[in-house]
Design a protein around this motif. Structure first.
Motif, PDB file in Angstrom:
ATOM      1  N   LEU A   3      -4.348   5.418   1.226  1.00  0.00           N
ATOM      2  CA  LEU A   3      -4.971   5.455   2.079  1.00  0.00           C
ATOM      3  C   LEU A   3      -6.296   4.980   0.770  1.00  0.00           C
ATOM      4  O   LEU A   3      -7.819   4.815   1.787  1.00  0.00           O
ATOM      5  N   ALA A   4      -6.246   5.209  -0.267  1.00  0.00           N
ATOM      6  CA  ALA A   4      -7.127   5.058  -1.306  1.00  0.00           C
ATOM      7  C   ALA A   4      -7.498   3.203  -1.296  1.00  0.00           C
ATOM      8  O   ALA A   4      -8.431   3.609  -1.376  1.00  0.00           O
ATOM      9  N   ALA A   5      -6.820   2.877  -1.130  1.00  0.00           N
ATOM     10  CA  ALA A   5      -6.794   1.097  -0.808  1.00  0.00           C
ATOM     11  C   ALA A   5      -7.791   1.416  -2.499  1.00  0.00           C
ATOM     12  O   ALA A   5      -8.556   0.157  -2.177  1.00  0.00           O
ATOM     13  N   PRO A   6      -7.128   0.915  -3.717  1.00  0.00           N
ATOM     14  CA  PRO A   6      -7.791   0.783  -4.309  1.00  0.00           C
ATOM     15  C   PRO A   6      -7.811  -0.261  -4.695  1.00  0.00           C
ATOM     16  O   PRO A   6      -6.906  -1.614  -3.638  1.00  0.00           O
ATOM     17  N   ALA A   7      -8.354  -1.086  -5.501  1.00  0.00           N
ATOM     18  CA  ALA A   7      -8.653  -2.889  -5.804  1.00  0.00           C
ATOM     19  C   ALA A   7      -6.708  -2.743  -6.654  1.00  0.00           C
ATOM     20  O   ALA A   7      -6.538  -2.668  -7.232  1.00  0.00           O
ATOM     21  N   PRO A   8      -5.927  -4.232  -5.431  1.00  0.00           N
ATOM     22  CA  PRO A   8      -5.127  -5.035  -6.590  1.00  0.00           C
ATOM     23  C   PRO A   8      -5.261  -5.428  -7.986  1.00  0.00           C
ATOM     24  O   PRO A   8      -7.048  -5.970  -8.493  1.00  0.00           O
ATOM     25  N   SER A   9      -4.030  -4.638  -8.958  1.00  0.00           N
ATOM     26  CA  SER A   9      -4.210  -4.997 -10.363  1.00  0.00           C
ATOM     27  C   SER A   9      -2.576  -4.830 -10.666  1.00  0.00           C
ATOM     28  O   SER A   9      -2.076  -4.397  -9.960  1.00  0.00           O
ATOM     29  N   LEU A  10      -2.948  -5.299 -12.019  1.00  0.00           N
ATOM     30  CA  LEU A  10      -1.450  -5.339 -12.673  1.00  0.00           C
ATOM     31  C   LEU A  10      -1.377  -4.062 -13.493  1.00  0.00           C
ATOM     32  O   LEU A  10      -0.308  -3.651 -12.562  1.00  0.00           O
ATOM     33  N   GLY A  11      -1.694  -3.151 -12.899  1.00  0.00           N
ATOM     34  CA  GLY A  11      -1.235  -1.377 -13.259  1.00  0.00           C
ATOM     35  C   GLY A  11      -1.545  -0.835 -11.959  1.00  0.00           C
ATOM     36  O   GLY A  11      -0.746  -0.072 -12.012  1.00  0.00           O
ATOM     37  N   LEU A  12      -2.172  -1.501 -10.950  1.00  0.00           N
ATOM     38  CA  LEU A  12      -1.450  -0.807  -9.758  1.00  0.00           C
ATOM     39  C   LEU A  12       0.112  -1.369  -9.336  1.00  0.00           C
ATOM     40  O   LEU A  12       0.942  -0.569  -8.670  1.00  0.00           O
ATOM     41  N   ALA A  35       6.654  13.869  -5.123  1.00  0.00           N
ATOM     42  CA  ALA A  35       5.557  13.487  -6.010  1.00  0.00           C
ATOM     43  C   ALA A  35       5.818  12.001  -5.540  1.00  0.00           C
ATOM     44  O   ALA A  35       3.867  11.434  -5.360  1.00  0.00           O
ATOM     45  N   THR A  36       6.686  11.248  -5.711  1.00  0.00           N
ATOM     46  CA  THR A  36       6.357   9.956  -5.549  1.00  0.00           C
ATOM     47  C   THR A  36       6.446   9.015  -3.887  1.00  0.00           C
ATOM     48  O   THR A  36       5.202   8.432  -4.094  1.00  0.00           O
ATOM     49  N   GLN A  37       7.274  10.141  -3.040  1.00  0.00           N
ATOM     50  CA  GLN A  37       6.463   9.497  -2.108  1.00  0.00           C
ATOM     51  C   GLN A  37       5.266  10.085  -1.418  1.00  0.00           C
ATOM     52  O   GLN A  37       4.330   9.111  -0.498  1.00  0.00           O
ATOM     53  N   ALA A  38       4.453  11.888  -1.943  1.00  0.00           N
ATOM     54  CA  ALA A  38       3.351  11.538  -1.566  1.00  0.00           C
ATOM     55  C   ALA A  38       2.051  10.781  -1.921  1.00  0.00           C
ATOM     56  O   ALA A  38       1.263  10.293  -1.593  1.00  0.00           O
ATOM     57  N   THR A  39       3.055  10.517  -3.318  1.00  0.00           N
ATOM     58  CA  THR A  39       1.889   9.467  -3.881  1.00  0.00           C
ATOM     59  C   THR A  39       1.510   7.885  -3.683  1.00  0.00           C
ATOM     60  O   THR A  39       0.403   7.289  -3.263  1.00  0.00           O
ATOM     61  N   ILE A  40       2.596   7.657  -2.724  1.00  0.00           N
ATOM     62  CA  ILE A  40       2.470   6.064  -2.375  1.00  0.00           C
ATOM     63  C   ILE A  40       1.797   6.201  -1.089  1.00  0.00           C
ATOM     64  O   ILE A  40       0.638   5.455  -0.976  1.00  0.00           O
ATOM     65  N   SER A  41       1.685   7.506  -0.193  1.00  0.00           N
ATOM     66  CA  SER A  41       0.722   7.634   0.498  1.00  0.00           C
ATOM     67  C   SER A  41      -1.099   7.219   0.845  1.00  0.00           C
ATOM     68  O   SER A  41      -1.424   6.925   1.214  1.00  0.00           O
ATOM     69  N   LEU A  42      -1.353   8.506  -0.774  1.00  0.00           N
ATOM     70  CA  LEU A  42      -1.735   8.825  -1.650  1.00  0.00           C
ATOM     71  C   LEU A  42      -2.381   7.158  -1.546  1.00  0.00           C
ATOM     72  O   LEU A  42      -3.921   7.126  -1.428  1.00  0.00           O
ATOM     73  N   LEU A  43      -1.542   6.772  -2.201  1.00  0.00           N
ATOM     74  CA  LEU A  43      -2.853   4.805  -2.815  1.00  0.00           C
ATOM     75  C   LEU A  43      -2.764   3.963  -1.820  1.00  0.00           C
ATOM     76  O   LEU A  43      -3.836   3.535  -1.450  1.00  0.00           O
TER      77      LEU A  43
END
Length: 397
Positions: free
Chosen positions: A286-295, A276-284
């Motif tokens: 790929l998605a390239a969301p805008a930088p934020s404190l939540g991210l 779960a953790t490793q796949a989510t890191i790759s998904l992040l």
């Protein structure tokens, strides 16, 4: 327990920092040395593979030497290796210096554990060994992130200089505090014979696959953090600390669960968490969301969870190896340490391969696939064990 044993913690702190202190400044390192990012992974790979191959050999060749003096020589060589890395004018010479550094750590770390076991009374031997292992956790939580801060202020070469200073401090402390301990000329140990034991192979495979799965990302944590959050330089140290804190939580959890009937379920759960953790890191990435404190917080939680999943396995594996190896328990634990570094090196090598083929965004998926393979193997072994036990149960009835 002899309080002098705690000075041996410094050995693992120095060795742990030397292993991955450069990770946060990897992007600057490869630019300065004019090599591709994928080549940066080999800086960790050659160190880990050298350690893994050299540790059992060096332990056998140096068994008769006085322990404190030999450890002092090893720490002196670690200091020289760090300086050589800091001054290396080319990528090729840096790789050679890292190979030398792997040799020195392969001699120093088992020596520190052996000294702890020798100096402690039998009833405190477990706590003495844990105190030495604690050095690696301290390196992950404080040492490596601090090295990233030093590197952000003074350049990537300063990170290796920082590791050299820690090795020198450990050398001085060992020379002042520890007593002389004679070497031993015990019976020859045969690693091949241990590897013929199925429980030993099974538990070493857990160590190998878990470190490969997690270090696909850890080896490139600097570029990964920048890709997801936009942070670089000293800010990367905070994310490295999250992994270190996870390692501390993992050791505490694994220590409580190692001897319980739920240990196997925890092992499988740990690998599921890695998926779960490793796949989510790759998904992040790929998605390239805008930088934020939540991210930032999300990446920190993912790194913490990955570190926890990895290190909760260590007490379980070590306890099982001791039980399976009997009188050869020390050698089994040494093989586990070598497997640890092989996993780190192969994790970095896998990342380099994935980056060269599909880009940085794929490395988390690579780690997730390795963890998934581990889950399948564990479930297959469990099913086979249950199948073997059924005829016995039937006859008993």
């Amino acid at each position: 327990m002899d309080k002098r044993i705690y000075v041996l913690t410094l050995v693992n702190i120095a060795a742990g920092v030397a292993t991955f202190v450069h990770a946060g400044l990897l992007a600057a390192l490869v630019v300065d040395l004019e090599v591709p990012l994928a080549a940066g992974g080999h800086i960790a790979t050659v160190y880990g593979i050298t350690f893994a191959l050299a540790a059992p050999v060096l332990a056998g060749l140096t068994a008769r030497f006085e322990r404190r003096r030999l450890l002092s020589v090893a720490l002196g060589a670690m200091t020289v290796a760090g300086i050589a890395c800091a001054l290396a004018p080319s990528y090729e010479l840096l790789i050679m210096a890292r190979i030398f550094g792997g040799l020195t750590a392969a001699l120093a770390m088992p020596l520190a554990s052996g000294l702890a076991a020798t100096l402690a009374p039998p009833e405190a031997r477990g706590r003495a060994l844990a105190a030495v292992v604690l050095g690696m956790t301290i390196a992950l939580i404080l040492g490596i992130p601090l090295g990233s801060v030093v590197g952000s202020l003074a350049g990537w070469r300063a990170t290796f200089g920082f590791a050299a200073v820690l090795s020198l401090l450990a050398l001085v402390a060992i020379a002042i505090v520890l007593p002389r301990v004679p070497g031993v000329a015990g019976p020859a140990r045969n690693p091949v014979g241990l590897l013929r034991l199925a429980p030993v192979r099974a538990n070493l495979s857990i160590t190998l696959l878990s470190f490969i799965a997690i270090f696909t990302v850890v080896a490139f944590v600097g570029p990964v953090t920048t890709a997801i959050t936009g942070h670089d330089g000293s800010a990367i140290g905070a994310f490295q600390s999250a992994s270190g804190l996870g390692s501390l939580l993992g050791v505490m959890l694994g220590g409580r669960m190692a001897g319980s009937r739920h240990a196997q379920a925890m092992v499988i759960g740990a690998f599921m968490a890695m998926i779960a953790t490793q796949a989510t890191i790759s998904l992040l990435m790929l998605a390239a969301p805008a930088p934020s404190l939540g991210l930032d917080l999300l990446l920190g939680v993912l790194l913490l969870a990955g570190g926890t999943a990895l290190f909760c396995l260590m007490p379980v594996v070590q306890l099982r190896l001791v039980g399976a190896a009997g009188a050869a328990a020390t050698l089994a634990l040494a093989l586990n340490g070598s497997t640890n570094f092989i996993g780190q090196g192969l994790g970095a090598a896998l990342s380099s391969l994935v980056i060269s083929r599909v880009g940085l965004e794929g490395i988390g998926f690579g780690g997730a696939v390795v963890a998934a393979v581990a889950v399948v193997l564990l479930l297959m072994r469990g099913a086979a064990a249950r199948a073997r036990s059924r005829p016995v149960a039937t006859r008993a009835r």
